[in-house]
Design an enzyme around this catalytic site. Structure first.
Site, PDB file in Angstrom:
ATOM      1  N   GLY A  72      24.098  -0.305  12.100  1.00 42.20           N
ATOM      2  CA  GLY A  72      25.120   0.218  12.990  1.00 42.20           C
ATOM      3  C   GLY A  72      24.587   0.461  14.389  1.00 42.20           C
ATOM      4  N   ASP A 114      20.632   0.922   6.468  1.00 44.36           N
ATOM      5  CA  ASP A 114      22.087   1.053   6.408  1.00 44.36           C
ATOM      6  C   ASP A 114      22.616   1.741   7.666  1.00 44.36           C
ATOM      7  OD1 ASP A 114      24.493   0.604   5.021  1.00 44.36           O
ATOM      8  OD2 ASP A 114      24.553   2.698   4.389  1.00 44.36           O
ATOM      9  N   SER A 149      31.051  -6.774  13.331  1.00 48.03           N
ATOM     10  CA  SER A 149      32.407  -7.295  13.194  1.00 48.03           C
ATOM     11  C   SER A 149      32.971  -6.932  11.837  1.00 48.03           C
ATOM     12  CB  SER A 149      32.384  -8.816  13.349  1.00 48.03           C
ATOM     13  OG  SER A 149      31.558  -9.386  12.334  1.00 48.03           O
ATOM     14  N   ASP A 195      25.494  -3.351  -0.158  1.00 47.59           N
ATOM     15  CA  ASP A 195      25.237  -2.003  -0.672  1.00 47.59           C
ATOM     16  C   ASP A 195      25.335  -1.973  -2.192  1.00 47.59           C
ATOM     17  OD1 ASP A 195      24.787  -0.894   1.782  1.00 47.59           O
ATOM     18  OD2 ASP A 195      26.750   0.062   1.968  1.00 47.59           O
ATOM     19  N   VAL A 200      19.680  -7.234   9.865  1.00 46.84           N
ATOM     20  CA  VAL A 200      19.131  -5.934   9.480  1.00 46.84           C
ATOM     21  C   VAL A 200      19.655  -5.517   8.107  1.00 46.84           C
ATOM     22  CG1 VAL A 200      19.089  -3.478  10.073  1.00 46.84           C
ATOM     23  CG2 VAL A 200      18.813  -5.200  11.867  1.00 46.84           C
TER      24      VAL A 200
END
Length: 207
Positions: free
Chosen positions: A76, A72, A87, A98, A37
């Site tokens: 998560g 972003d 991890s 980023d 992702v």
């Protein structure tokens, strides 16, 4: 009144998490992990920024980039729902990519200003790119030395909001908003660099 970034994030993140959870669940069900992702979000941002902005399609570019920037948060969500890759490696990959995405956004704006023969604003956008990298590096380096540098006026979310909102409004024909946004961002980024350097310096004096 001081700007409470933590309070804002506590307000926005749960709402965005609820919105993205169904998509995250679908991705997990197909065996797609958070690392994938993250990579997709970065690739989409890079392609969109370097395709739409130089062609002058600022509003469309800002909208498409915003969609990919939401990845972003989605990575998560995927990690929490059981996708592979949540991890230390995932955190490192996310932070590194980023920087790539941010560089692409400002590179696209630089190319746009060059196409408009606006050398001054191209230089300002270049300064924003460099200053943003220094802001991120200062924090990472401080943490590597056992200190903190999580202070400052313009962290990544603020920089993205200013750049993308200014680009979107400029694409809709609002005059002067993109140059104003770039100058504001350049000043805020410079202030942030100074704030972080000072913060680390004060910590070294206390040791």
């Amino acid at each position: 009144m001081a700007y409470d970034r933590t309070a804002m994030l506590k307000l926005l993140r749960p709402a965005m998490t609820r919105i993205l959870t169904p998509l995250g669940r679908a991705l997990v069900g197909r065996g797609i992990g958070p690392d994938a992702v993250t990579a997709i979000g970065t690739l989409g941002t890079v392609i969109s920024a370097l395709l739409f902005f130089p062609l002058g399609q600022l509003a469309l570019g800002a909208l498409v980039i915003t969609v990919f920037v939401l990845f972003d948060l989605l990575d998560g969500v995927v990690a929490r729902l059981g996708g592979k890759g949540g991890s230390t490696w995932g955190a490192f990959l996310d932070s590194t990519l980023d920087r790539v995405a941010d560089a692409a956004i400002f590179a696209g704006l630089i190319l746009y200003f060059i196409s408009e023969d606006d050398t001054l604003m191209a230089a300002v956008a270049l300064f924003c790119l460099i200053a943003g990298a220094v802001v991120s590096y200062a924090k990472a380096r401080a943490e590597g030395l056992g200190m903190t540098a999580d202070v400052g006026l313009a962290e990544r979310p603020e920089r993205l909001v200013v750049a993308l909102v200014a680009a979107f409004l400029a694409g809709l024909g609002v005059p002067y908003v993109l140059p104003a946004g770039m100058w504001l961002l350049a000043a805020a980024s410079l202030v942030t660099v100074v704030q972080r350097v000072r913060h680390v310096y004060l910590q070294t004096r206390e040791r």
